[in-house]
Design a protein around this motif. Sequence first.
Motif, PDB file in Angstrom:
ATOM      1  N   GLU A 162       0.882  -1.139   0.021  1.00 35.73           N
ATOM      2  CA  GLU A 162       0.004   0.008  -0.020  1.00 35.73           C
ATOM      3  C   GLU A 162       0.918   1.284  -0.103  1.00 35.73           C
ATOM      4  O   GLU A 162       0.353   2.316   0.394  1.00 35.73           O
ATOM      5  N   TYR A 163       1.993   1.376  -0.781  1.00 36.07           N
ATOM      6  CA  TYR A 163       2.655   2.606  -0.935  1.00 36.07           C
ATOM      7  C   TYR A 163       2.170   3.336  -2.197  1.00 36.07           C
ATOM      8  O   TYR A 163       1.855   4.201  -2.300  1.00 36.07           O
ATOM      9  N   LEU A 164       1.715   2.312  -3.097  1.00 31.84           N
ATOM     10  CA  LEU A 164       1.329   2.817  -4.532  1.00 31.84           C
ATOM     11  C   LEU A 164      -0.117   2.156  -4.730  1.00 31.84           C
ATOM     12  O   LEU A 164      -0.626   1.044  -4.041  1.00 31.84           O
ATOM     13  N   GLU A 165      -0.994   2.763  -5.603  1.00 31.47           N
ATOM     14  CA  GLU A 165      -2.271   1.857  -6.046  1.00 31.47           C
ATOM     15  C   GLU A 165      -2.078   2.072  -7.593  1.00 31.47           C
ATOM     16  O   GLU A 165      -1.643   2.986  -8.086  1.00 31.47           O
ATOM     17  N   ARG A 166      -2.813   1.320  -8.162  1.00 29.25           N
ATOM     18  CA  ARG A 166      -3.166   1.542  -9.615  1.00 29.25           C
ATOM     19  C   ARG A 166      -4.656   2.503  -9.847  1.00 29.25           C
ATOM     20  O   ARG A 166      -5.493   2.470  -8.976  1.00 29.25           O
ATOM     21  N   SER A 167      -4.411   3.369 -10.680  1.00 31.82           N
ATOM     22  CA  SER A 167      -5.234   4.344 -10.887  1.00 31.82           C
ATOM     23  C   SER A 167      -6.723   3.587 -11.565  1.00 31.82           C
ATOM     24  O   SER A 167      -6.670   2.515 -12.294  1.00 31.82           O
ATOM     25  N   GLU A 168      -7.861   4.106 -11.006  1.00 31.82           N
ATOM     26  CA  GLU A 168      -9.034   3.453 -11.155  1.00 31.82           C
ATOM     27  C   GLU A 168      -9.291   4.014 -12.696  1.00 31.82           C
ATOM     28  O   GLU A 168     -10.017   3.087 -13.359  1.00 31.82           O
ATOM     29  N   ASP A 169      -9.012   5.161 -13.090  1.00 33.46           N
ATOM     30  CA  ASP A 169      -9.186   5.541 -14.460  1.00 33.46           C
ATOM     31  C   ASP A 169      -8.429   4.868 -15.499  1.00 33.46           C
ATOM     32  O   ASP A 169      -8.797   4.834 -16.616  1.00 33.46           O
ATOM     33  N   ASP A 170      -7.109   4.698 -15.166  1.00 31.34           N
ATOM     34  CA  ASP A 170      -6.313   4.252 -16.041  1.00 31.34           C
ATOM     35  C   ASP A 170      -5.408   3.239 -15.728  1.00 31.34           C
ATOM     36  O   ASP A 170      -4.499   3.393 -14.688  1.00 31.34           O
ATOM     37  N   THR A 171      -5.349   1.915 -16.239  1.00 32.15           N
ATOM     38  CA  THR A 171      -4.519   1.018 -15.745  1.00 32.15           C
ATOM     39  C   THR A 171      -3.166   0.994 -15.871  1.00 32.15           C
ATOM     40  O   THR A 171      -2.340   0.480 -15.451  1.00 32.15           O
ATOM     41  N   ASN A 172      -2.793   2.002 -16.817  1.00 28.61           N
ATOM     42  CA  ASN A 172      -1.261   2.202 -16.769  1.00 28.61           C
ATOM     43  C   ASN A 172      -0.732   3.233 -15.940  1.00 28.61           C
ATOM     44  O   ASN A 172       0.421   3.712 -15.926  1.00 28.61           O
ATOM     45  N   VAL A 173      -1.675   3.732 -15.137  1.00 30.72           N
ATOM     46  CA  VAL A 173      -1.070   5.140 -14.270  1.00 30.72           C
ATOM     47  C   VAL A 173      -1.029   4.540 -12.715  1.00 30.72           C
ATOM     48  O   VAL A 173      -1.868   3.839 -12.399  1.00 30.72           O
ATOM     49  N   TYR A 174      -0.184   4.806 -11.842  1.00 32.70           N
ATOM     50  CA  TYR A 174      -0.273   4.448 -10.619  1.00 32.70           C
ATOM     51  C   TYR A 174      -0.328   5.812  -9.820  1.00 32.70           C
ATOM     52  O   TYR A 174       0.399   6.939 -10.170  1.00 32.70           O
ATOM     53  N   ASN A 175      -0.777   5.858  -8.591  1.00 35.54           N
ATOM     54  CA  ASN A 175      -0.798   7.100  -7.811  1.00 35.54           C
ATOM     55  C   ASN A 175      -0.225   6.603  -6.414  1.00 35.54           C
ATOM     56  O   ASN A 175      -0.129   5.603  -6.120  1.00 35.54           O
ATOM     57  N   TYR A 176       0.511   7.616  -5.950  1.00 35.92           N
ATOM     58  CA  TYR A 176       1.262   7.644  -4.556  1.00 35.92           C
ATOM     59  C   TYR A 176       0.324   7.561  -3.476  1.00 35.92           C
ATOM     60  O   TYR A 176      -0.576   8.528  -3.357  1.00 35.92           O
ATOM     61  N   LEU A 177       0.374   6.643  -2.651  1.00 34.94           N
ATOM     62  CA  LEU A 177      -0.410   6.714  -1.191  1.00 34.94           C
ATOM     63  C   LEU A 177       0.247   7.124  -0.290  1.00 34.94           C
ATOM     64  O   LEU A 177       1.227   6.685   0.213  1.00 34.94           O
TER      65      LEU A 177
END
Lengths: 739, 123
Positions: free
Chosen positions: A723-738
């Motif tokens: 849970e340091y990162l997550e995949r973006s809900e909108d674009d499976t190619n993008v990561y979000n920092y948590l």
Amino acid sequence: MTDDNKIITLQDGWDNKIKSNAIDVLEDILDTGLKSGKFFSNKNYIEVYTVCYDMCTQRAPYNHSQQLYTRHGETIQAYLETKVLPAIQEKGSSGGVPLLEELKFRWENHTIMNKWYSKFFTYLDRFYVKHHSLPSLSQAGLTAFKTNIYEHVKVGAKDAIIELIDKERDGEIIKKDLILNTVKLYEAMGMGSLETYNNDLEAKLLESTREYYAKKRAEWIVTDSTPEYLIKAEQVLNEESNRVKEYLNTGTEPKLLKVVEEEVLEKVESALLEKEGSGCKVLLANDKSEDLQRMFKLFARLEDGLRPMAEIVQQFISSMGHEVLNQRQARLDAGEKDKNDDPTFVKALLALHEKYLGVIRTDFDGHSVFQKALKDAFVDFVNKNVGNYTNAEFMSTFCDRVLKSGGEKLNEAEVEDNLEKVVQLFSYLTEKDRFAEIYRTHLAKRLLNQRSTSTDAEKVMIAKLKMQCGTQFTAKLEGMLNDLAVGSDQKSEFDSKMREENLKIDFGVQVLTGGFWPTYLYPEVAVPPDMNRCLETFKDWHTKRHQQRKLKWVFSQGNATVKAVYGKKTYDLQVTTLQAIALNALNNGKTMTYTELKETLNLEDPILQPLMHSLSCGKYKVVSKSPSNKKILTTDKFVANSKFSCNMRKIRIPVAIVEASHNSKRVDEDRGASIEASIVRIMKARKTLKHQQLQAEVLSQLAFFKPNPRAIKKRIESLIEREYLERSEDDTNVYNYLA
Amino acid sequence: DKFKALLPSLETGFMVHNEFRDFYKFSFQFNRQGTHKTLEKDLVIMLAPMILKDRLPEERMSSFVEFLNQTTDKSYDRITLDQWMSFYDFSKECPNLNEYDEESSAWPVLIDDFVDYATGMQM
């Protein structure tokens, strides 16, 4: 003396004074040549000048300035039209040298004429010309020449010049000053600008030069080898350069040389480089230094001339490098044992590098495009491993040879030289972290066993690595050296403490700072009481000095000298700590079984077996084993070998080391951690990022190894799990920092 | 097992995509045991086909199961939520495996390995 009151009429002044005394005289002299002395005596000159002056200063309607100005122009024109042009056309009807000679004569004449007329009619220049913004007399004269003569002969003259130049190129001797003079004419016709010269002569000369050398090139490229051709090219460029200096306008030089370079070099560069039997590759293979230098100098003139050459150089070096790899393979195929030390191989690589570094310095003037070629070539093959061991390991063991006592026999300068060269080779490795890990292991061995030739040499090497890779890379290595320095500082203090305690054993301790040193095994061996007292003494002393620190004994390391008395003979056995403890257990002729030893000493099989093997099955059987075969079984019995004898007093009993392949695992673990740290750093700053960008940034941050994309993905997945990162809900190619 | 028993009686056919996806996610989380955040591979092999019945082409599901069964990669002994969800999302996004471009994709390595297997390149 003039009569101030007498008005000079135009007719009178012109016909009787000016024309007859100046113009006719001058024309005559020019036609037939100067008979003697000057053109005009001062007296004559002043007379004519004065007439002109008078005629221009008389009050209207007798001010004849305008008419004089006009007549000046007409006179010149008439002379040129009726006398000069026909003469040139006649003498120069078939062009060539006669044309140029006549032209030269007439042009010189004109220069003189122009000068004298200007002198005679100077007063016009001063006032009339200025007042009416007209061309000056000499300008008008020049223009007249241009219109009436130059325009008619410029093509013929140009042809003549070019013909002569081509002849000179073919080796004939020509009248250079004739050309020089004509060139000056063209220059003068520009009236302040070089445009006339450029358009009427230079441009055509460049064209014909191009044609001339295109032909030569076509011949030479077929008949000549590359070195021969290049020699000709060099000659030709020098010639043309001199040609300009001798009789052309200096501005022509760069343009002319460029044409020659294009025709003679640029258009056939590939053909020259790749010529069968004499191309660039062949020259390199045969160390044709002079030819390569020439080739470099010539192609360096072209805008993109060095790149194709550098490509060939790179390929060549790369193939030489692969040859070195093949040689190693051949040795392995022929049955040579594959071990982690191959000095022949490393020396071959170093020699190759040294050689082409030299070639680049000498033949290619150290030019950066070739340095890059060398680098790219080396990076290509230095990372290809042959056999079971990596090149990183070979370089490291080579350093070990250089740095340890009893390795290569080298003096101080040679040591530094070798290290410097290995570091250069090292700079081409992609897996630098692997090298570091192996180097660290070797360094530890050298330091702990006092096998280092010189601490200075060790420092020098670390400094070189630091320069290549930065402080972080060498931090642990420096830490290790520091531990040793601190240890030797504190040694005397501890020694006096030991003397106080009056312990029977001569005892020394090296404290290692955990993170810096390789991981060792910590066997919890049962230490005999005498030894234990030493340990406790040290521990007390140390704790008083450093309360915060925790000590852990590394019994798998360390050396001891055991005084062994066999009958009448005494020996000094140089053994490891564990061997010493084992020998101690068998003191006084005690017999013990393997199992008993195992219990008493509290050692595991992987450690105890090789240990007992070294004492009872090696070269120096200080311990007898029954049965006396080469295998250690749990049923074996051990006792001190009463029959032991040896010529030497000091004997070293080696034992096989248990640890080695930690290296690889450690490196892989560290890499995983580095990748993750990098990912987190990047994501923390960017908050959200596409996969490809993240991957690219990670790769650019990692200096000491290059992970493949899947390895990076795995670490991303691990971070997602944690849970340091997550995949973006909108674009499976993008990561979000948590956060 | 409880879930298994429950499932046949659940008609998921009526759910629209987003709702189903949430349900799919929930089914993973519900079946976790103890303090594990992951599911055993064997459980996944059993569970996924049941839940994804009629949601994915038969072929895709069965080849994935096959892949999981034959893989000797120890890291796949347990399946993460990310892998579980990705398989579904990936199958929806990329119905034709031959069009898959690993280099430009961010799917977990499990998917990469699966594609390699399914398109006949045994790694």
